[in-house]
Write a protein that holds these residues in place. Structure first.
Motif, short mmCIF file in Angstrom:
data_model
loop_
_atom_site.label_atom_id
_atom_site.label_comp_id
_atom_site.label_asym_id
_atom_site.label_seq_id
_atom_site.Cartn_x
_atom_site.Cartn_y
_atom_site.Cartn_z
N ILE A 181 0.84 -1.20 0.00
CA ILE A 181 0.00 0.00 0.00
C ILE A 181 0.88 1.25 0.00
N CYS A 182 0.36 2.29 -0.62
CA CYS A 182 0.98 3.61 -0.57
C CYS A 182 -0.01 4.58 0.06
N LEU A 183 0.48 5.37 1.00
CA LEU A 183 -0.32 6.40 1.66
C LEU A 183 0.58 7.61 1.89
N ARG A 184 -0.02 8.77 2.06
CA ARG A 184 0.79 9.98 2.24
C ARG A 184 1.43 10.02 3.64
N ILE A 196 -4.92 11.37 7.00
CA ILE A 196 -5.01 10.70 8.29
C ILE A 196 -6.29 11.08 9.03
N THR A 197 -6.71 12.32 8.93
CA THR A 197 -7.90 12.76 9.68
C THR A 197 -9.15 11.97 9.33
N PRO A 198 -9.47 11.70 8.05
CA PRO A 198 -10.64 10.86 7.77
C PRO A 198 -10.52 9.45 8.36
N VAL A 199 -9.29 8.92 8.41
CA VAL A 199 -9.10 7.61 9.05
C VAL A 199 -9.46 7.71 10.52
N VAL A 227 -3.31 2.44 13.08
CA VAL A 227 -3.66 1.70 11.86
C VAL A 227 -2.91 2.26 10.65
N TYR A 228 -2.92 3.58 10.52
CA TYR A 228 -2.28 4.24 9.38
C TYR A 228 -0.77 4.01 9.38
N ALA A 408 7.09 12.09 11.70
CA ALA A 408 8.16 11.54 12.54
C ALA A 408 7.79 10.16 13.05
N VAL A 409 6.50 9.95 13.34
CA VAL A 409 6.04 8.63 13.77
C VAL A 409 6.16 7.63 12.63
N ILE A 410 5.74 8.04 11.43
CA ILE A 410 5.83 7.16 10.27
C ILE A 410 7.28 6.79 9.98
#
Length: 439
Positions: A181-184, A196-199, A227-228, A408-410
């Motif tokens: 998967i690719c996510l921003r 992330i906010t909609p998640v 989750v993200y 930074a978390v990612i």
């Protein structure tokens, strides 16, 4: 005779030289470096040919940089730009402050009623329209049907984030350059925060309670962010914390991502064989949700507006009418194919049988745009408007700062708990300095 002819020609030349030259109006257009806007710049030769007295000067910027420059310019009445590319976040707030020129006399042949009402409403304040949409979008799940078929997987029409995690595990194949998967991850209130906010919404989170107190110290935010982040750490590409919209679009188009949850506008690009290697391999589904199928997909429009500081508002509006018109949509269709036209703005696009036939994602795009509710996106009540953003001026700086913590978390530099604690602290401080709660 020759002397007389020479005298007459000289007199005529002197007369012509004494006439005032046709005034040339220069428009400076600030826009984002997304694919559709790059196409607009290329096709603007059509506008210049029809309006030879107007010269266009383009300023094309990365999303975060564009927002910073436009906000500074309009707040200080700098007057650098005649046409600004803004969205549903800025248009109502800037219109309320009289920073934008209203579109209150739209020509009949523009067919304003054809523009989707939800988009028009989002670009308005107090019944006045302050920008016209170039394209509008929500979110969808893009996935590689060929990879799903090979793995024996079936994407449901409405997946959950738990489904997405399971699918990513089975199609993740980094040894062959394919990531689950690719996510921003790139920081920015319109980059990673916008996704992330909609998640988080779908796990029951909200940015603020009714007293404007930040809510990052809640279990809902921890669950949504975890989750993200876990998806990217387990199944994302290297350097995911630096990937924004354009980076992920390029990755998916080149066949590097098995799934991607992001803007519906991407579908046209991904179906253009000149730009995408995954044409014919694509599947589409609704954006995933966590515990609640509410607030899990946003509404956004990149729109064109005229700042009140423009010295050529009439010419600026003429350009905007051209760039957001049905004729422009036809121009794009002739240039790169009907599947690539700017989506999400006009009902006539979705009434066009040729477009529906060419664009298997069309119905889903329209559905997500029409069902995204900017005034009811959270499980608990909130004092703000917005799904992926909070509709207050302070959100630009707060959202970007929080986005840096989440990046930074990612990247593995902080834990989820540390990132949320930092977000809670900096948001509390910023809101206190801004004087919230405001009466």
């Amino acid at each position: 005779m020759r002397a007389l002819k020479t005298l007459c020609l000289g007199a005529a030349a002197a007369f012509i030289a004494g006439l005032p030259a046709q005034a040339e109006t220069k428009l400076t257009i600030a826009t984002v470096n997304n694919n559709d806007m790059v196409v607009m710049q290329k096709l603007s030769k059509d506008f210049e040919a029809k309006n030879p007295d107007i010269k266009l000067n383009w300023v094309v910027l990365e999303e975060n940089t564009l927002r910073q420059r436009l906000t500074t310019d309009i707040a200080t009445k700098g007057g650098q730009y005649d046409v600004m590319t803004i969205g549903l976040f800025e248009a109502p707030m800037w219109g309320e402050r009289n920073w934008l020129t209203a579109f209150d006399a739209v020509p009949a042949d523009y067919k304003l009623d054809d523009v989707l009402k939800s988009v028009r409403d989002g670009l308005s304040y107090d019944g006045k329209l302050y920008a016209l949409p170039f394209y509008a979008e929500s979110q969808m799940t893009f996935y590689r049907k060929d990879l799903f078929d090979k793995a024996g997987l079936t994407m449901p029409e409405q997946p959950t984030w738990k489904d997405i995690d399971g699918f990513a595990a089975k199609i993740h194949d980094p040894d062959h350059g394919i990531y689950g998967i690719c996510l921003r991850g790139k920081p920015g209130w319109g980059e990673n925060i916008g996704q992330i906010t909609p998640v988080a919404n779908s796990y029951g989170a909200r940015w603020f309670d009714m007293e404007w107190k930040p809510q990052f110290d809640t279990p809902a935010w921890k669950e949504g962010l975890t989750v993200y982040v876990d998806l990217l750490k387990k199944y994302g590409p290297p350097g995911a914390a630096s990937n924004g919209y354009n980076e992920n679009l390029a990755l998916f188009a080149s066949g590097k991502c098995g799934m991607w949850v992001d803007a519906t506008v991407s579908a046209g690009f991904l179906n253009d064989p000149k730009q995408s290697s995954v044409v014919g391999k694509l599947g589409y589904a609704h954006p995933p949700y966590g515990k609640f199928n509410k607030g899990n997909h946003y509404l956004w429009s990149w729109a064109l507006a005229v700042p009140a500081s423009s010295k050529a508002p009439d010419a600026a509006k003429k350009f905007i009418y051209w760039a957001t018109s049905p004729d422009y949509i036809k121009l794009v269709a002739d240039y790169s194919g009907i599947v690539t036209v700017p989506p999400g703005t006009r009902q006539s696009t979705y009434d066009n049988a040729d477009y529906i036939k060419a664009a298997p994602f069309a119905k889903l795009t329209l559905d997500t745009i029409q069902t995204a509710n900017m005034t009811d996106a959270t499980q608990e009540k909130v004092p703000y408007r917005g799904i992926s953003f909070v509709g207050i001026p302070e959100f630009q700086s707060i959202g970007t700062a929080v986005g840096q913590e989440f990046a930074a978390v990612i990247a593995g530099k902080k834990t989820v708990d540390q990132g949320l604690a930092a977000a809670q602290s900096l948001t509390q401080r910023a809101m206190r300095q801004a004087g919230y709660p405001k009466k």
